[in-house]
Design an enzyme around this catalytic site. Structure first.
Site, PDB file in Angstrom:
ATOM      1  N   SER A   1      -8.871   6.887   1.197  1.00  0.00           N
ATOM      2  CA  SER A   1      -9.771   6.087   2.018  1.00  0.00           C
ATOM      3  C   SER A   1     -11.099   5.852   1.301  1.00  0.00           C
ATOM      4  O   SER A   1     -11.123   5.270   0.215  1.00  0.00           O
ATOM      5  CB  SER A   1      -9.955   6.760   3.380  1.00  0.00           C
ATOM      6  OG  SER A   1     -10.523   5.883   4.315  1.00  0.00           O
TER       7      SER A   1
ATOM      8  N   ASP B   1      -1.293   1.207   8.736  1.00  0.00           N
ATOM      9  CA  ASP B   1      -2.649   1.739   8.633  1.00  0.00           C
ATOM     10  C   ASP B   1      -3.567   0.946   9.561  1.00  0.00           C
ATOM     11  O   ASP B   1      -3.782  -0.246   9.363  1.00  0.00           O
ATOM     12  CB  ASP B   1      -3.136   1.631   7.182  1.00  0.00           C
ATOM     13  CG  ASP B   1      -4.411   2.392   6.917  1.00  0.00           C
ATOM     14  OD1 ASP B   1      -5.277   2.428   7.807  1.00  0.00           O
ATOM     15  OD2 ASP B   1      -4.553   2.952   5.810  1.00  0.00           O
TER      16      ASP B   1
ATOM     17  N   HIS C   1      -2.811   5.673   8.435  1.00  0.00           N
ATOM     18  CA  HIS C   1      -3.898   5.901   7.484  1.00  0.00           C
ATOM     19  C   HIS C   1      -3.886   7.349   6.978  1.00  0.00           C
ATOM     20  O   HIS C   1      -4.060   7.607   5.799  1.00  0.00           O
ATOM     21  CB  HIS C   1      -5.226   5.592   8.160  1.00  0.00           C
ATOM     22  CG  HIS C   1      -6.402   5.641   7.241  1.00  0.00           C
ATOM     23  ND1 HIS C   1      -6.568   4.752   6.205  1.00  0.00           N
ATOM     24  CD2 HIS C   1      -7.484   6.477   7.194  1.00  0.00           C
ATOM     25  CE1 HIS C   1      -7.701   5.018   5.559  1.00  0.00           C
ATOM     26  NE2 HIS C   1      -8.270   6.061   6.130  1.00  0.00           N
TER      27      HIS C   1
END
Length: 276
Positions: free
Chosen positions: A97, A227, A256
């Site tokens: 991320s 995601d 995610h």
């Protein structure tokens, strides 16, 4: 475990496990978490003989809650100071991320010989926010909403994110892990509210296209197609197009936070890439 002190006095906390002669793997966590989010991966790669290192980004976890420096340039500079202090060579840098953006910026600028490969997992690259040049991005109002929720009641916000979209626990039939939710909240609340607030701009508005273009080592780009935090279509496929030596690995229906919900699927694929 230890700390590295940056020139501005910031103390960066890190974990360093495994043989000193093993190939280093450096893990970069997402927002608003800490090195602890990588425990499952660190144990996995430790058992395969690697030296595993993870740090808490400034303002996150056990690192200093600084007033300044909550931007990608400073994050990458902090990583460079850590890798220099530990004299890491031929390292594999893995970012999730926001940590994926940090990896892209660091690797693009790293001293030759420091980095062997990189892995971007559910990464914010190449750029998240919607603009004329990125029409598929998320509108700025989405991130304004993050900021408003954080400022109003950070603790509640840090319950709602992992309970819902981060791990896909809001999907029908999802197997909910209260432990993952509680650990996400715990890590988030360890950090500084100001750092987390300012980091939203860093992860959502930073354009990493130039960084990706400059990277000259092999890069694995791994992303789940479900995601809900960093939408797949505007992230992984676009990053691979920019990279000179990028490999795309898509995970149908994974969220995610797939590193935590499906480590038995993702970890072996990362290991195969590291060994290749």
């Amino acid at each position: 475990m230890g700390t590295v002190t940056i020139d501005d006095g910031t103390a960066i906390f890190y974990k360093d496990w495994g043989p000193r002669d093993g190939q280093p793997i450096v893990f970069h966590h997402g927002w608003p978490l800490s090195a602890d989010d990588w425990d499952t991966q660190m144990l996995f790669f430790l058992q395969h003989g690697y030296r595993v290192i993870a740090h808490d980004r400034r303002g996150h976890g056990r690192s200093s809650q600084t007033a300044t420096g909550h931007d990608m340039d400073t994050y990458a500079s902090d990583v460079a100071a850590l890798t220099d202090a530990l004299d890491l060579r031929d390292a594999v840098h893995i970012g999730h991320s926001t940590g994926g953006g940090e990896v892209a910026r660091y690797v693009a600028r790293a001293t030759p010989g420091r980095v062997a490969k990189a892995v971007l997992v559910s990464a914010v690259t190449p750029v998240m926010v919607k603009s004329d040049s990125n029409p598929g991005g998320l509108p700025i109002e989405t991130f304004d909403g993050f900021r408003a929720a954080l400022a109003a009641n950070r603790s509640q916000f840090y319950v709602e994110v992992p309970s819902g979209p981060f791990y896909g626990f809001n999907r029908p039939g999802a197997k909910v892990s209260q432990g993952l939710i509680d650990n996400w909240w715990r890590q988030g609340m360890m950090g500084g509210a100001n750092a987390h607030y300012e980091c939203i701009k860093a992860f959502s508005e930073t354009d990493f296209n130039e960084d990706l273009q400059q990277i000259d080592v092999p890069v694995l780009v791994a992303h789940g197609t479900d995601d809900q935090i960093v939408p797949y279509a505007d992230a992984a496929p676009l990053s691979v197009k920019v990279l000179s030596d990028g490999t795309l690995k898509s995970y149908e229906g994974l969220p995610h936070g797939m590193l935590s919900t499906h480590p038995e699927v993702v970890n072996p694929d990362i290991l195969a890439f590291v060994r290749s």
